[in-house]
Design an enzyme around this catalytic site. Structure first.
Site, short mmCIF file in Angstrom:
data_model
loop_
_atom_site.label_atom_id
_atom_site.label_comp_id
_atom_site.label_asym_id
_atom_site.label_seq_id
_atom_site.Cartn_x
_atom_site.Cartn_y
_atom_site.Cartn_z
N CYS B 89 36.72 41.15 32.62
CA CYS B 89 37.83 41.75 31.88
C CYS B 89 37.61 41.59 30.37
O CYS B 89 36.69 42.16 29.83
CB CYS B 89 39.15 41.15 32.37
SG CYS B 89 40.57 42.20 32.01
N HIS B 197 38.71 41.34 38.57
CA HIS B 197 38.74 39.87 38.51
C HIS B 197 38.32 39.22 39.83
O HIS B 197 39.17 38.93 40.66
CB HIS B 197 40.17 39.42 38.21
CG HIS B 197 40.62 39.69 36.81
ND1 HIS B 197 40.45 38.77 35.79
CD2 HIS B 197 41.24 40.75 36.26
CE1 HIS B 197 40.94 39.27 34.66
NE2 HIS B 197 41.43 40.47 34.92
N GLU B 199 37.54 36.22 40.28
CA GLU B 199 38.10 34.86 40.33
C GLU B 199 39.54 34.86 40.86
O GLU B 199 40.09 33.81 41.16
CB GLU B 199 38.01 34.19 38.95
CG GLU B 199 39.09 34.55 37.93
CD GLU B 199 38.88 35.91 37.26
OE1 GLU B 199 37.99 36.67 37.69
OE2 GLU B 199 39.65 36.21 36.32
#
Lengths: 78, 225
Positions: B89, B197, B199
Site C-alpha cells: 500500500c 494487504h 498482512e
C-alpha cells in the site's frame, strides 16, 4: 527571489481529480468546458544565489514525479 | 535459523503493527522496528517491510516525502545488494517514489477510497514472495486505498509483463490500474510492491488466510524454514 513551480500531469495520464472537477462544473450548469486537468502550484522563496540548475534539480528530485508529471519553473519579479 | 526482519515506520504509517504481527506469526520471531529518521538499518537483515498508511500525511504525493527520508537511503542500498523488500500500500507508493520499482500510483479512477476484499490472480508464482502460490491461483486479499491506480507507460508495462514482473493482478477493475496490475517486482526479483494487504489476511479471524503464503514463501526462500 520568488519562484513558482507549476506541476501538471503529463498528457495521456488519467486525471480522476480533473474529471471530478469537470463533472462538478457541469453539475453547476457551466457548459462548454471540454476538459479539466488539475495540477499543483508550489511557491518557493529562495536566495538569489540559487542557480537555475539547482531549481531544476529540486523539481526532478522531489517537486515533480517525472514518471507522471511535467513541471515549469516561473521566476516572479519582486 | 531465525528470520531477521525489520519493519520501517514513517510518521503516519498505520499498518506497521499489523505487518510486524504478521511477520511474527509466520516466522516466530518479532521483527526489529526501524524509524524513518534512522540513517542505518540493523545488520544482517533477511527481509525489510515498508508498511501501509499515510506517511507524512500524503503531502506532495503519496510516499514522496517518505521515499526521501534518511532510512530510505539505507533501504535502497540494501535492496540493491539483494535484500528482499516488501512494500504494501503506502509502502508500494514509497517504492515507486524511491525508484526501486517503475511506474507510479495515481488517484483511483473511481475517485473513492476503496476498502474491501478483492480477488487477485497470482501471475508469477516463482518469485521469492510468491512461490507458495500456484500460477493463476485466485486469492482474496483486502485493499484499502485512495491512490492505488498503477500507472506506467506502455513500453514499461510490456517490459514488466515480458519479464514476469507482474506478481499479482486484480481479477476485476478495482481502481483503474493499468492492465489491472496489483503488484510488481523489480528486475532482480527481490523487491515487491503491492497495493493489497497480505498482512491483513493471516488468521482465520481476519476473514481469510490467503496472505500467509506470501510471508511463508519469503521465509522458506531465505532461511529454508
Amino acid at each position: 527571489m520568488k519562484v513558482r513551480v507549476h506541476v501538471s500531469l503529463k498528457p495521456g495520464v488519467l486525471d480522476p481529480q480533473g474529471r471530478a472537477i469537470h463533472h462538478s462544473l457541469e453539475g453547476l450548469g457551466f457548459s462548454g468546458v471540454n476538459e479539466v486537468r488539475a495540477g499543483r502550484l508550489i511557491e518557493l522563496d529562495v536566495a538569489d544565489s540559487v542557480t537555475d540548475e539547482a531549481l531544476d534539480d529540486m523539481c526532478r528530485k522531489l517537486l515533480a514525479n517525472m514518471v507522471i508529471e511535467n513541471y515549469r519553473i516561473e521566476k516572479v519579479a519582486t | 535459523m531465525t528470520f531477521c526482519c525489520a519493519v520501517v515506520t514513517f510518521p503516519g504509517s498505520n499498518c506497521d503493527r499489523d505487518m510486524a504481527v504478521a511477520l511474527e506469526k509466520v516466522s516466530g520471531t518479532a521483527p526489529l522496528r526501524v524509524w524513518h529518521g534512522d540513517a542505518d538499518l540493523p545488520e544482517g537483515l533477511d527481509f525489510i517491510a515498508l508498511p501501509g498508511g499515510f506517511s507524512y500525511g500524503d503531502y506532495l504525493r503519496c510516499g514522496a516525502i517518505a521515499s526521501r527520508s534518511p532510512i530510505m537511503r539505507a533501504v535502497v542500498e540494501a535492496a540493491n545488494r539483494g535484500v528482499p523488500v516488501l512494500g504494501v500500500c503506502n509502502g508500494f507508493q514509497v517504492l515507486t517514489e524511491s525508484g526501486l520499482l517503475p511506474g507510479a500510483l495515481l488517484r483511483n479512477s473511481v475517485i473513492r477510497f476503496v476498502c474491501r476484499d478483492v480477488k487477485l490472480r497470482v501471475e508469477n508464482a516463482q518469485s521469492l514472495f510468491t512461490s507458495g502460490y500456484e500460477a493463476g491461483q485466485e486469492i482474496l486479499i483486502p485493499v484499502a486505498h485512495h491512490d492505488g491506480n498503477y500507472f506506467a507507460d506502455e513500453a514499461t508495462l510490456d517490459r514488466l509483463e515480458g519479464e514476469g514482473r507482474v506478481a499479482f493482478r486484480y481479477a476485476e477493475d478495482v481502481n483503474g490500474s493499468s492492465r489491472q496490475i496489483a503488484g510488481v517486482l523489480n528486475g532482480a526479483g527481490n523487491v515487491l510492491g503491492m497495493m493489497p494487504h497480505p498482512e491483513r489476511a493471516i488468521e482465520a479471524t481476519h476473514g481469510g488466510t490467503d496472505g500467509r503464503a506470501l510471508f511463508e514463501s519469503a521465509m522458506k526462500a531465505l532461511v529454508g524454514a
